[in-house]
Design a protein around this motif. Sequence first.
Motif, short mmCIF file in Angstrom:
data_model
loop_
_atom_site.label_atom_id
_atom_site.label_comp_id
_atom_site.label_asym_id
_atom_site.label_seq_id
_atom_site.Cartn_x
_atom_site.Cartn_y
_atom_site.Cartn_z
N HIS A 1 10.56 -0.12 -8.55
CA HIS A 1 10.43 -1.25 -9.32
C HIS A 1 10.00 -2.56 -8.47
N VAL A 2 9.43 -3.45 -8.94
CA VAL A 2 9.30 -4.64 -7.25
C VAL A 2 10.13 -5.99 -8.03
N LEU A 3 10.47 -6.05 -7.24
CA LEU A 3 11.86 -7.33 -7.20
C LEU A 3 11.26 -8.74 -7.03
N ALA B 1 -8.55 -1.04 -4.77
CA ALA B 1 -8.34 -0.35 -5.92
C ALA B 1 -7.02 -0.55 -6.22
N LEU B 2 -6.48 0.08 -5.13
CA LEU B 2 -4.53 -0.05 -5.95
C LEU B 2 -4.61 -1.31 -6.86
N PRO B 3 -3.42 -1.58 -7.44
CA PRO B 3 -3.59 -2.01 -8.35
C PRO B 3 -2.36 -3.23 -7.71
N VAL C 1 0.10 -1.08 0.13
CA VAL C 1 -0.12 0.20 -0.55
C VAL C 1 0.45 1.23 0.20
N ASP C 2 2.27 1.34 0.64
CA ASP C 2 2.56 2.32 0.58
C ASP C 2 3.34 2.65 -0.38
N VAL C 3 3.57 1.75 -1.32
CA VAL C 3 4.32 2.09 -2.72
C VAL C 3 3.63 1.58 -3.40
N THR D 1 3.43 2.24 -9.57
CA THR D 1 2.94 2.30 -10.97
C THR D 1 3.12 4.05 -11.76
N GLN D 2 3.86 4.80 -11.09
CA GLN D 2 4.58 5.89 -11.98
C GLN D 2 5.98 5.74 -11.89
#
Length: 325
Positions: free
Chosen positions: A258-260, A298-300, A246-248, A253-254
Amino acid sequence: MKMKALQDLDIFVRTVDTGSLSATARALDMTPAAASAALKRLELELATPLLVRSTRSLRLTPEGAVFLEHARLALSTLGEGMQALSTGRHQVQGVLRLAASSDLGRNVLLPWLDDFQALHPQLRYRLTLSDRMANMFSEPVDAAFRYGKPRDSSLVALPVAPDCQRVLVASASYLEAHGAPSAPEELAKHDCLCFMLGEELNDRWTFSRNGQALTVPVQGGHVGNDGDVVRRWAVAGRGIAYKAWVDVAQDVTQGRLHVLCPGWNTEPTPLYMVLPDRRQLTPGLRLLREFVAAACAALPTPPTHNKPSQRPFIAEKTPRSRHGQ
């Protein structure tokens, strides 16, 4: 209860909040002697002292501290009832005293609270940001947004984002300079951004895959006691962070982060609205919880696989250790 007794309750609560009997008297347009008499009348009714008063200070007695929260609840409930009677219908209004962790509060809740207030303009809020969990029985907080269930089992934790998990994140600049870890074990070769709460350092990050749990000791050149600072370091390319989704989510998204290691399961970190008592779930707080829960839903969702178009996910350089080896 007679209205005179309710006024005495109000004087008691106001005096505790202001720390001054004279200030309470001025606010209620009465003499200090009348305010003092009200406190004495309440103590006589309860057959116990509530405040220890001197010419320069006052403090709650242990009995007064216990009674204070009941007095607050009684006045709040009465206020809602009187407002409902005077308007002929229930109005959602008043002040919501909220607490939240620094990162969640500044970067996520602030815009959501603005949107919520636009829907309910008669509601106001006071927001306290701290990564330390507020003492909800002694501090002026109606509800706190916190990750993980509180250790104090007497508190009520209402789920807001029950499926939230941590994610490993880093910026494009960090990944281009150091490469991306393909598995959590490789975090030992990277600068990891650690969060510290009090004396407790979160330098052991937990993952799992195929039913097997893995705890990885991590370290790096940056340790902070503010979750927002850790996130800012990650965005600035200082290292890899392990943050609640939720924090990132907006940063990912922007493209700022990036997720690792998306093939690994990460630590669950559900988000709750925490209350000292279920009876304090006022209509305003109930609506706010529903609003924030809907915004979280609603967050991705976090990425589940590497996309070739996202170049920073690909380790094009040999990963270097934090010592340059």
